[in-house]
Write a protein that holds these residues in place. Structure first.
Motif, PDB file in Angstrom:
ATOM      1  N   THR A  37       0.853  -1.199   0.000  1.00 52.43           N
ATOM      2  CA  THR A  37       0.000   0.000   0.000  1.00 52.43           C
ATOM      3  C   THR A  37       0.884   1.242   0.000  1.00 52.43           C
ATOM      4  OG1 THR A  37      -1.826  -1.065   1.181  1.00 52.43           O
ATOM      5  CG2 THR A  37      -1.718   1.351   1.272  1.00 52.43           C
ATOM      6  N   ILE A  38       0.563   2.161  -0.894  1.00 55.24           N
ATOM      7  CA  ILE A  38       1.288   3.433  -0.942  1.00 55.24           C
ATOM      8  C   ILE A  38       0.291   4.555  -0.661  1.00 55.24           C
ATOM      9  CG2 ILE A  38       2.605   5.031  -2.386  1.00 55.24           C
ATOM     10  CD1 ILE A  38       3.615   2.655  -3.981  1.00 55.24           C
ATOM     11  N   LEU A  39       0.554   5.315   0.385  1.00 55.86           N
ATOM     12  CA  LEU A  39      -0.294   6.446   0.743  1.00 55.86           C
ATOM     13  C   LEU A  39       0.483   7.730   0.462  1.00 55.86           C
ATOM     14  CD1 LEU A  39      -3.098   7.057   1.937  1.00 55.86           C
ATOM     15  CD2 LEU A  39      -2.024   7.134   4.196  1.00 55.86           C
ATOM     16  N   ALA A  40      -0.081   8.583  -0.373  1.00 54.70           N
ATOM     17  CA  ALA A  40       0.639   9.793  -0.792  1.00 54.70           C
ATOM     18  C   ALA A  40       0.937  10.722   0.372  1.00 54.70           C
ATOM     19  CB  ALA A  40      -0.156  10.537  -1.866  1.00 54.70           C
ATOM     20  N   SER A  41       0.061  10.772   1.379  1.00 49.48           N
ATOM     21  CA  SER A  41       0.292  11.623   2.549  1.00 49.48           C
ATOM     22  C   SER A  41      -0.457  11.051   3.739  1.00 49.48           C
ATOM     23  CB  SER A  41      -0.187  13.057   2.268  1.00 49.48           C
ATOM     24  OG  SER A  41      -1.594  13.112   2.291  1.00 49.48           O
ATOM     25  N   ASN A  42      -0.157  11.589   4.914  1.00 47.52           N
ATOM     26  CA  ASN A  42      -0.852  11.142   6.119  1.00 47.52           C
ATOM     27  C   ASN A  42      -1.946  12.116   6.539  1.00 47.52           C
ATOM     28  OD1 ASN A  42       0.681  13.253   6.968  1.00 47.52           O
ATOM     29  ND2 ASN A  42       1.891  12.110   8.486  1.00 47.52           N
ATOM     30  N   ARG A  43      -2.375  13.003   5.604  1.00 46.08           N
ATOM     31  CA  ARG A  43      -3.458  13.927   5.925  1.00 46.08           C
ATOM     32  C   ARG A  43      -4.745  13.151   6.196  1.00 46.08           C
ATOM     33  NH1 ARG A  43      -5.237  17.232   2.114  1.00 46.08           N
ATOM     34  NH2 ARG A  43      -4.292  16.195   0.315  1.00 46.08           N
ATOM     35  N   LYS A  44      -5.461  13.540   7.234  1.00 47.49           N
ATOM     36  CA  LYS A  44      -6.637  12.794   7.673  1.00 47.49           C
ATOM     37  C   LYS A  44      -7.946  13.408   7.189  1.00 47.49           C
ATOM     38  CE  LYS A  44      -4.026   9.992  10.047  1.00 47.49           C
ATOM     39  NZ  LYS A  44      -3.797   8.611   9.557  1.00 47.49           N
ATOM     40  N   ASN A  45      -8.069  14.722   7.340  1.00 44.94           N
ATOM     41  CA  ASN A  45      -9.358  15.372   7.091  1.00 44.94           C
ATOM     42  C   ASN A  45      -9.510  15.763   5.617  1.00 44.94           C
ATOM     43  OD1 ASN A  45     -11.849  16.477   7.638  1.00 44.94           O
ATOM     44  ND2 ASN A  45     -11.018  18.483   8.191  1.00 44.94           N
ATOM     45  N   CYS A  46      -9.483  14.760   4.742  1.00 41.50           N
ATOM     46  CA  CYS A  46      -9.642  15.008   3.307  1.00 41.50           C
ATOM     47  C   CYS A  46     -10.097  13.726   2.638  1.00 41.50           C
ATOM     48  CB  CYS A  46      -8.331  15.499   2.691  1.00 41.50           C
ATOM     49  SG  CYS A  46      -7.008  14.276   2.697  1.00 41.50           S
ATOM     50  N   SER A  47     -10.581  13.843   1.425  1.00 45.88           N
ATOM     51  CA  SER A  47     -10.990  12.645   0.690  1.00 45.88           C
ATOM     52  C   SER A  47      -9.757  11.911   0.171  1.00 45.88           C
ATOM     53  CB  SER A  47     -11.907  13.011  -0.477  1.00 45.88           C
ATOM     54  OG  SER A  47     -11.246  13.851  -1.386  1.00 45.88           O
ATOM     55  N   VAL A  48      -9.925  10.623  -0.092  1.00 47.95           N
ATOM     56  CA  VAL A  48      -8.817   9.785  -0.567  1.00 47.95           C
ATOM     57  C   VAL A  48      -9.223   9.155  -1.893  1.00 47.95           C
ATOM     58  CG1 VAL A  48      -7.318   7.818  -0.089  1.00 47.95           C
ATOM     59  CG2 VAL A  48      -8.101   9.276   1.795  1.00 47.95           C
ATOM     60  N   ILE A  49      -8.416   9.363  -2.903  1.00 49.26           N
ATOM     61  CA  ILE A  49      -8.643   8.735  -4.201  1.00 49.26           C
ATOM     62  C   ILE A  49      -7.868   7.422  -4.216  1.00 49.26           C
ATOM     63  CG2 ILE A  49      -8.313   8.950  -6.693  1.00 49.26           C
ATOM     64  CD1 ILE A  49      -8.582  11.961  -6.369  1.00 49.26           C
ATOM     65  N   GLU A  50      -8.578   6.329  -4.244  1.00 52.96           N
ATOM     66  CA  GLU A  50      -7.952   4.994  -4.155  1.00 52.96           C
ATOM     67  C   GLU A  50      -7.852   4.361  -5.539  1.00 52.96           C
ATOM     68  OE1 GLU A  50      -9.199   2.386  -1.088  1.00 52.96           O
ATOM     69  OE2 GLU A  50      -9.923   4.013   0.209  1.00 52.96           O
ATOM     70  N   GLN A  51      -6.697   3.778  -5.812  1.00 57.26           N
ATOM     71  CA  GLN A  51      -6.477   3.093  -7.078  1.00 57.26           C
ATOM     72  C   GLN A  51      -5.708   1.808  -6.828  1.00 57.26           C
ATOM     73  OE1 GLN A  51      -4.486   5.713  -9.801  1.00 57.26           O
ATOM     74  NE2 GLN A  51      -5.919   7.414  -9.462  1.00 57.26           N
TER      75      GLN A  51
END
Length: 453
Positions: free
Chosen positions: A38-52
């Motif tokens: 799993t690669i997460l672009a950032s650890n920002r929490k309060n935002c939407s996440v575009i999953e691919q």
């Protein structure tokens, strides 16, 4: 000493942390994953996440979307509009977000300042952010909700005004004319106060114009005309209409405001009483822009506009249509006379090559007939004019066994075939183009010394 643009920005109001938190929350982050990784672009929490899905060919380096966020900040002495551009990109799966102030407006102590910022440079004015130069400085901006409208009404320099509704783009006008608006609201000039606060552009007599002219309204004007507007719903256009009609030694006829803009009064011919003219307009429900076109036709025909039957025809539509027909007939006669000279210069361009006849129009009006027959634009006034003047040359391409039937139209310009079109502007078959090229070659050899388009 005049302050520099940077001075205003350096001393701007500080947006709260909540604003920047909100800005970051509007920008999505990215997540790629498969069964093993799993690669997460950032650890920002309060935002939407575009999953691919994570694949071997997954694109992990790219630019994201440009976002522009704005905030309106209010104190008792200042109103500021600050807008920030946010650029986000992903490099090898890691998100990078940068932002900077791009536009800044300040309203303070009677002064309205605009400052643009880019690459560390600042200057007076605003810059577009989206959509090129036509996009505008606030195109697509997202505005932070922070009770700014209520703060403007309750604590800013505008707190003495009654502001029914407020958009941040309306702040400039309301601030600029706050003194005039306050005066009008105090004397209960309800309609005029509304017009100054929320100027509307209307389409009147063939053009777009504001319903109120702020070049006219000032402290002296308001004082002089206070009795007209006090405790009323009278607007600026009503006042100006009455004033200009009075200058014509008349009075306003009830209902004329539906047909006449005050700026139309000076366009009404002098050879008629203004009251009588108003009654004629109302009775016949005359569109004034249509009437102005009628007057222009009279002038083009050199008909004096000095009698009532010309100024106020019994039937404006019939009078207008007759003028159009007469003017067309006059222009047609002039065109045909001019074309006789032109025809003599180009008549030798007529040739028969293979199965096709190349015909030179005998009259200028033949182009109109050709355009109608083939449903294309060669019959337009521009083509006719250019053909007569020699700026281009129109040739009819016909079957040599039926030369009266429209088939193709050729435009010859600057020593070559400019275009060749059939019905509905369609391209001709290849063999027709080949024959046309033969014609161009023949007339090119024989007419090197002749001057035509």
């Amino acid at each position: 000493m005049k302050r520099e643009a940077r001075n205003y920005v350096d001393n701007k109001l500080k947006p709260p942390k909540a604003f920047f938190d909100w800005c970051f929350s509007q920008i999505p982050t990215y997540k790629w994953s498969n069964k093993k990784e799993t690669i997460l672009a950032s650890n920002r929490k309060n935002c939407s996440v575009i999953e691919q899905k994570l694949r071997k060919n997954s694109r992990l380096t790219f630019f994201g979307k440009l976002n522009v966020f704005g905030i309106v900040l209010v104190t008792s002495k200042r109103i500021e509009i600050q807008s920030y551009a946010f650029w986000n990109r992903v490099v090898e799966g890691k998100e990078i977000i940068e932002f900077d102030l791009v536009n800044f407006e300040q309203f303070a102590e009677g002064e309205h300042v605009k400052v643009a910022s880019s690459d560390g440079k600042m200057w007076f004015g605003l810059i577009p952010v989206y959509g090129g130069m036509s996009g505008g400085p606030y195109s697509m901006i997202q505005l932070f909700e922070n009770d700014w409208k209520e703060k403007i009404r309750s604590k800013s320099e505008l707190k003495y005004l009654e502001i029914p509704h407020l958009d941040f783009k309306e702040i400039e006008t309301i601030y600029k004319y706050r003194v005039e608006i306050e005066f009008l609201q105090k004397i209960k000039a309800r309609q005029l106060a509304k017009e100054v606060m929320y100027p509307v552009t209307q389409y009147t007599n063939g053009s777009f114009r504001k319903t109120v002219d702020m070049r006219t309204i000032n402290a002296k004007w308001l004082k002089e005309n206070k009795p007209f507007f006090k405790n009323s719903d009278r607007g600026f256009m009503e006042f100006e209409l009455a004033r200009r009609i009075q200058k014509r030694r008349g009075k306003v006829v009830s209902g004329i405001e539906k047909y006449l803009d005050y700026r139309a009064i000076n366009k009404i011919p002098e050879g008629v009483g203004i009251v009588r003219f108003q009654n004629w307009i109302i009775k016949n429900k005359v569109d004034f822009s249509y009437y102005l076109d009628y007057l222009n036709l009279m002038r083009d025909l050199n008909i004096a506009i000095d009698s009532e039957n010309i100024i106020m025809p019994k039937n404006i539509v019939i009078a207008h249509d007759n003028a159009v027909k007469l003017l067309y007939q006059m222009k047609h006669e002039v065109e045909e006379q001019q074309y006789k000279v032109r025809f003599e210069k180009i008549k030798d361009l007529e040739k028969t090559i293979d199965n096709y006849a190349f015909i030179v129009p005998k009259q200028a009006s033949d182009l109109l007939t050709e355009g109608k027959a083939l449903s294309h634009c060669v019959g337009g006034s521009n083509y006719i004019k250019q053909h007569i003047e020699g700026k281009t040359t129109i040739i009819f391409v016909r079957d040599k066994t039926d030369i009266e039937k429209s088939l193709y139209t050729l435009e010859y310009k600057n020593g070559q075939i400019y275009q060749l079109r059939g019905k509905h502007n369609c391209e001709p078959p290849e063999h027709v183009q080949v024959v046309a090229n033969k014609w161009a070659k023949v007339i090119g050899r024989k007419n090197k010394k002749l001057k035509f388009a």
